[in-house]
Design a protein around this motif. Structure first.
Motif, mmCIF file in Angstrom:
data_model
loop_
_atom_site.group_PDB
_atom_site.id
_atom_site.type_symbol
_atom_site.label_atom_id
_atom_site.label_comp_id
_atom_site.label_asym_id
_atom_site.label_seq_id
_atom_site.Cartn_x
_atom_site.Cartn_y
_atom_site.Cartn_z
ATOM 1 N N ILE A 38 3.069 0.931 -8.576
ATOM 2 C CA ILE A 38 1.961 0.216 -7.947
ATOM 3 C C ILE A 38 1.030 -0.447 -8.953
ATOM 4 C CG2 ILE A 38 -0.156 0.595 -6.592
ATOM 5 C CD1 ILE A 38 1.433 2.647 -4.952
ATOM 6 N N PHE A 39 0.704 0.231 -10.054
ATOM 7 C CA PHE A 39 -0.375 -0.221 -10.926
ATOM 8 C C PHE A 39 -0.199 -1.627 -11.501
ATOM 9 C CE2 PHE A 39 -2.856 3.852 -12.171
ATOM 10 C CZ PHE A 39 -3.131 4.053 -10.835
ATOM 11 N N PRO A 40 0.987 -2.046 -11.910
ATOM 12 C CA PRO A 40 1.103 -3.421 -12.420
ATOM 13 C C PRO A 40 0.649 -4.469 -11.408
ATOM 14 C CG PRO A 40 3.056 -2.156 -12.983
ATOM 15 C CD PRO A 40 2.273 -1.313 -12.030
ATOM 16 N N PHE A 41 0.898 -4.223 -10.126
ATOM 17 C CA PHE A 41 0.518 -5.187 -9.091
ATOM 18 C C PHE A 41 -0.934 -4.984 -8.656
ATOM 19 C CE2 PHE A 41 5.062 -4.302 -8.785
ATOM 20 C CZ PHE A 41 5.563 -5.566 -9.058
ATOM 21 N N LEU A 42 -1.427 -3.746 -8.768
ATOM 22 C CA LEU A 42 -2.826 -3.478 -8.464
ATOM 23 C C LEU A 42 -3.726 -4.213 -9.446
ATOM 24 C CD1 LEU A 42 -4.840 -1.751 -6.764
ATOM 25 C CD2 LEU A 42 -4.621 0.011 -8.529
ATOM 26 N N LYS A 43 -3.356 -4.231 -10.721
ATOM 27 C CA LYS A 43 -4.164 -4.902 -11.736
ATOM 28 C C LYS A 43 -4.258 -6.395 -11.493
ATOM 29 C CE LYS A 43 -3.228 -1.552 -15.437
ATOM 30 N NZ LYS A 43 -2.585 -1.331 -16.755
ATOM 31 N N ARG A 44 -3.223 -6.967 -10.872
ATOM 32 C CA ARG A 44 -3.211 -8.408 -10.624
ATOM 33 C C ARG A 44 -3.716 -8.764 -9.228
ATOM 34 N NH1 ARG A 44 2.738 -9.511 -13.132
ATOM 35 N NH2 ARG A 44 3.281 -8.428 -11.210
ATOM 36 N N GLY A 45 -4.205 -7.756 -8.510
ATOM 37 C CA GLY A 45 -4.771 -8.009 -7.192
ATOM 38 C C GLY A 45 -3.749 -8.279 -6.115
ATOM 39 N N MET A 46 -2.510 -7.931 -6.349
ATOM 40 C CA MET A 46 -1.446 -8.211 -5.383
ATOM 41 C C MET A 46 -1.331 -7.115 -4.325
ATOM 42 S SD MET A 46 1.311 -9.655 -8.175
ATOM 43 C CE MET A 46 2.542 -10.220 -7.006
ATOM 44 N N VAL A 47 -1.884 -5.916 -4.615
ATOM 45 C CA VAL A 47 -1.994 -4.846 -3.622
ATOM 46 C C VAL A 47 -3.364 -4.199 -3.762
ATOM 47 C CG1 VAL A 47 0.483 -4.356 -3.556
ATOM 48 C CG2 VAL A 47 -0.971 -3.096 -5.146
ATOM 49 N N GLU A 48 -3.784 -3.504 -2.715
ATOM 50 C CA GLU A 48 -5.039 -2.763 -2.729
ATOM 51 C C GLU A 48 -4.766 -1.335 -2.275
ATOM 52 O OE1 GLU A 48 -7.955 -4.702 -0.329
ATOM 53 O OE2 GLU A 48 -7.756 -6.637 -1.386
ATOM 54 N N LEU A 49 -5.479 -0.376 -2.877
ATOM 55 C CA LEU A 49 -5.320 1.025 -2.485
ATOM 56 C C LEU A 49 -6.041 1.298 -1.178
ATOM 57 C CD1 LEU A 49 -5.814 2.853 -5.908
ATOM 58 C CD2 LEU A 49 -3.692 2.059 -4.856
ATOM 59 N N VAL A 50 -5.464 2.147 -0.364
ATOM 60 C CA VAL A 50 -6.101 2.585 0.881
ATOM 61 C C VAL A 50 -6.035 4.108 0.944
ATOM 62 C CG1 VAL A 50 -5.507 0.437 2.093
ATOM 63 C CG2 VAL A 50 -3.952 2.389 2.217
ATOM 64 N N LEU A 51 -6.895 4.680 1.768
ATOM 65 C CA LEU A 51 -6.929 6.136 1.994
ATOM 66 C C LEU A 51 -7.102 6.907 0.684
ATOM 67 C CD1 LEU A 51 -4.067 6.400 4.660
ATOM 68 C CD2 LEU A 51 -6.535 6.396 5.071
ATOM 69 N N GLU A 52 -7.893 6.352 -0.231
ATOM 70 C CA GLU A 52 -8.090 7.015 -1.532
ATOM 71 C C GLU A 52 -8.806 8.350 -1.389
ATOM 72 O OE1 GLU A 52 -9.028 4.242 -4.984
ATOM 73 O OE2 GLU A 52 -9.597 3.007 -3.251
ATOM 74 N N GLU A 53 -9.656 8.486 -0.355
ATOM 75 C CA GLU A 53 -10.425 9.719 -0.198
ATOM 76 C C GLU A 53 -9.543 10.900 0.203
ATOM 77 O OE1 GLU A 53 -10.288 7.492 3.640
ATOM 78 O OE2 GLU A 53 -10.663 7.001 1.529
ATOM 79 N N VAL A 54 -8.329 10.653 0.669
ATOM 80 C CA VAL A 54 -7.419 11.751 1.031
ATOM 81 C C VAL A 54 -6.158 11.716 0.160
ATOM 82 C CG1 VAL A 54 -8.236 12.080 3.388
ATOM 83 C CG2 VAL A 54 -6.495 10.329 2.915
#
Length: 295
Positions: free
Chosen positions: A239-255
């Protein structure tokens, strides 16, 4: 004939679940192995296996005898290894690992390790199938999740984090899930794991996702996610390579579930072999750092 004869053959057949597979494990012919086990049974005056045309199963006496024989063989092999090898890894090291982690991290680390030890040969099998290490004669497996096979020893060498994510375009169309139950109204992209892991009030919570796209490749899952097909849960290195480029976003981080350990797993009888000790040390020293660099 010595009192040792037949013990290696018996242990091989018991662990492999058959005479032909047991013979392959120790590099002998099935005929020799069968005769050696029969001779051992005559010396003991005890039947060690129930034999049919299709199956070979240990008798009650065989199970008790196997436990003791495995300890004997283990201690003998360790003694030879420690004296004969003088601490230098050599021989063949057979390793199995999941495909993605193996290609990205484990294979490069062990390749460098093998280059440092010219008397060592290395075989790596990358597969998402959980291999029976004893029956298929593997020295080492790199695994995640629970390890509950009593024949195996597990040593933590690194950890990974599972993240849940979706593409910005998908979230703008379908909304952002604010709790685990909200996933029921979303398209979920499903990989090799049948359940997704979360943590609620300090306890593990497993969710079984539903969706139209299933694939056993993490690469294909994250690409489908980027294309806006739905929500997925994958290890950080996908996930992280695409997260850094704004191509995905994290959800449900609190759980988000706590970090999942990565284990070096090996059969109990091999734990003092120098090739195994040094390989595990290399993984301890390099795997976590390599995964963090990639992230």
């Amino acid at each position: 004939m010595t009192r040792w004869e037949g013990i290696d053959e018996f242990v091989a057949v018991a662990n492999a679940g058959g005479f032909t597979r047991g013979a392959n494990l120790i590099g002998m012919s099935p005929t020799h192995v069968s005769r050696a086990v029969m001779a051992l049974e005559r010396r003991l005056d005890t039947q060690l296996f129930h034999r049919t045309t299709r199956t070979v199963r240990l008798t009650d006496a065989g199970r008790g005898f196997l436990e003791r024989c495995e300890r004997i063989v283990q201690e003998r092999d360790e003694a030879f290894a420690l004296v004969g090898q003088k601490g230098e890894p050599h021989g063949e090291l057979r390793v199995t690992c999941s495909t993605a982690m193996g290609e990205r991290f484990v294979a490069p680390i062990l390749r460098r390790f093998a280059m440092q030890h010219p008397r060592l040969s290395l075989t790596i099998e990358l597969t998402n199938r959980v291999i029976d290490m004893v029956a298929e004669d593997f020295d080492l497996a790199i695994r995640t999740g629970s390890t509950n096979d009593p024949r195996l020893v597990a040593v933590p060498v690194a950890s990974r984090t599972l993240h849940t994510c979706a593409a910005p375009d998908y979230l703008s169309r379908r909304g952002r899930p604010d709790q685990i139950g909200a996933l029921a109204s979303h398209e979920c992209i499903i990989g090799t794991a049948a359940t997704w892991q979360f943590k609620i009030d300090g306890r593990e919570f497993l969710y079984r996702p539903a969706g139209r796209f299933h694939c056993n490749s993490g690469h294909a899952v994250i690409e489908a996610c980027i294309d806006g097909m739905g929500v997925c849960q994958l290890p950080d290195f996908y996930i992280f390579p695409f997260l850094k480029r704004g191509m995905v976003e994290l959800v449900l981080e609190e759980v988000q579930a706590p970090d999942e350990p990565i284990w070096a797993v090996y059969p109990q009888r091999r734990h003092l072999l120098p090739k195994l000790q040094h390989a595990i040390e290399a993984l301890k020293n390099e795997l976590a750092a390599a995964m963090n660099r990639r992230n």
